[in-house]
Design an enzyme around this catalytic site. Sequence first.
Site, mmCIF file in Angstrom:
data_model
loop_
_atom_site.group_PDB
_atom_site.id
_atom_site.type_symbol
_atom_site.label_atom_id
_atom_site.label_comp_id
_atom_site.label_asym_id
_atom_site.label_seq_id
_atom_site.Cartn_x
_atom_site.Cartn_y
_atom_site.Cartn_z
ATOM 1 N N ARG A 75 0.848 -1.194 0.000
ATOM 2 C CA ARG A 75 0.000 0.000 0.000
ATOM 3 C C ARG A 75 0.885 1.246 0.000
ATOM 4 N NH1 ARG A 75 -2.711 2.725 5.062
ATOM 5 N NH2 ARG A 75 -3.749 4.388 3.965
ATOM 6 N N HIS A 118 -3.151 10.960 1.202
ATOM 7 C CA HIS A 118 -2.588 10.696 2.531
ATOM 8 C C HIS A 118 -1.954 11.998 3.018
ATOM 9 C CE1 HIS A 118 -0.972 7.312 5.280
ATOM 10 N NE2 HIS A 118 -0.592 8.442 5.841
ATOM 11 N N GLU A 163 -7.429 8.210 6.814
ATOM 12 C CA GLU A 163 -7.658 8.860 8.105
ATOM 13 C C GLU A 163 -8.110 10.320 7.981
ATOM 14 O OE1 GLU A 163 -4.035 8.376 10.351
ATOM 15 O OE2 GLU A 163 -4.206 6.215 10.405
ATOM 16 N N ASN A 293 -7.383 1.692 10.214
ATOM 17 C CA ASN A 293 -6.055 1.764 10.805
ATOM 18 C C ASN A 293 -6.236 1.664 12.302
ATOM 19 O OD1 ASN A 293 -5.156 2.159 8.248
ATOM 20 N ND2 ASN A 293 -4.631 4.322 8.511
ATOM 21 N N TYR A 295 -4.394 1.332 16.070
ATOM 22 C CA TYR A 295 -3.176 1.423 16.880
ATOM 23 C C TYR A 295 -3.426 1.203 18.368
ATOM 24 C CZ TYR A 295 -0.751 2.941 12.761
ATOM 25 O OH TYR A 295 -0.203 2.958 11.511
ATOM 26 N N GLU A 351 -3.605 -0.410 8.305
ATOM 27 C CA GLU A 351 -2.404 -0.084 9.084
ATOM 28 C C GLU A 351 -2.544 -0.689 10.473
ATOM 29 O OE1 GLU A 351 -1.409 4.087 9.519
ATOM 30 O OE2 GLU A 351 -1.732 4.433 7.370
HETATM 31 O O1 IFM Z 1 2.540 7.387 10.317
HETATM 32 C C1 IFM Z 1 1.168 7.405 10.489
HETATM 33 C C2 IFM Z 1 0.455 7.242 9.166
HETATM 34 O O2 IFM Z 1 0.825 8.209 8.245
HETATM 35 C C3 IFM Z 1 -1.037 7.322 9.359
HETATM 36 N N1 IFM Z 1 -1.471 6.447 10.393
HETATM 37 C C4 IFM Z 1 -0.782 6.464 11.646
HETATM 38 C C5 IFM Z 1 0.711 6.313 11.409
HETATM 39 C C6 IFM Z 1 1.466 6.303 12.757
HETATM 40 O O3 IFM Z 1 1.230 7.475 13.457
#
Ligand code: IFM
Length: 444
Positions: A75, A118, A163, A293, A295, A351
């Site tokens: 990606r 992005h 995002e 995404n 985290y 992500e």
């Molecule tokens: O690095 C970023 C990415 O560009 C978008 N999502 C979160 C990642 C980590 O912060």
Amino acid sequence: MKQFSKEFIFGTATSSYQIEGAAAEGGRTPSIWDTFSKTPGKISDGSTGDIACDHYHRTEEDIELIKSLGVDSYRFSIAWSRIFPTEGTYNPEGMAFYKKLAIQLREEGIEPCVTIYHWDMPQWADEKGGWVNRESVNWFMEFAKKCFEELDEYVSKWITHNEPWCAALLGYHTGEHAPGHTNLEEAVKTSHHLLLSHGLAVQYYKGEFGGTGEIGITLNLSPVYAASDSVNDRLAANNHDGYLNRWFLDPIFKAQYPTDMLNLYSKYVHSFDFIQEGDLEIISQPMDFFGINFYSRALIEFSAASDLLYKQAYSDYAKTGMGWDISPREFKDLIYRLREEYTSLPIYITENGAAFDDVLEDDGQVHDKARVDYLEKHLLSVAELNEENMNIAGYYVWSLLDNFEWAFGYDKRFGIVYVDFDNQKRYVKDSAKRFKEIVQERSL
Ligand code: IFM
């Protein structure tokens, strides 16, 4: 042992401004991130993406790295100001870079997954009001159409936006990201224009253009928990959920903005007349997949001092180098909720990954055990979710390379490949080796 099906897509991800460098080559003009990163005080280590991972000049080497992981897909995103360096002027040289990349990936049997936006809006567009100006939707569409025309032959998955919460709220509300504004009204307008441009791109791709691939959007989502059972903390958690998750999920999947958030925002947003008739129908166009995404979870408590009446609460969870709670169990909660309240579309985790303070040993090894654990735990959750028929169709590690981590510059390393920014040498970390093993065995 948990298995992944033959059809499951394993991949890794990057974005243009974070890795490419070559900021003034190939006809590229500045983006809002060039301007922002050159503004004193905006990036913690004072760096810019001028060189980044120099990927623009090291594409072959980086494709070899991707290939060596054995992944099914890669990606990447497209720098808008390489394609339209000035308003209305198409730059074929900029497109040629991505076309070559996509063709080479295909030749290696790796599916290109392309993010159209992005976060690197051209500076010329920002000077005309950026995403706050509804015209931005037309500028974006001109860019998106060119990408479809030139690349669809090679691209199997299109992500309209990465995002939009970050682009809108970090960019225009908190000011931590480019263009660095601190105005909630602008941020809310921006979010609407980003979503509208998403809907129009999906409508065009699946309709008039007749694209052959799949198209969707990627949101950054976190399951939100109240720090206590008190009414105030629950209200606070609901507000954060509205700000981060529902403000984007509801228009995309329910063709409406959440009423509680419209009420909350009405103190700062003078009029909602930028939401025009028909917009929500466009935003909620049927897509082929939904990208997430993931985290971390969010733990929230009430705060009378904050505009939206909440703040992050203390959490005793183990953390990544970003200070984010490691929460693979809560990741499952998020998916259950999406399945229950929002969508049955295939979900791609576009992500997932973690920054840690990696150490490059003298022998060129990077023993990033914490990242190995993080990836294993989240992949285990994915496999468990699929045992419960949650239809997670793929997983992309963020990121292939250590890169320009926005406001943190090069201080935060998310890569599974270490980059020595003094000489641009790449070193495969233990996490890349472990990921390769999982991909090969399709199990863990
Ligand atoms: O690095 C970023 C990415 O560009 C978008 N999502 C979160 C990642 C980590 O912060």
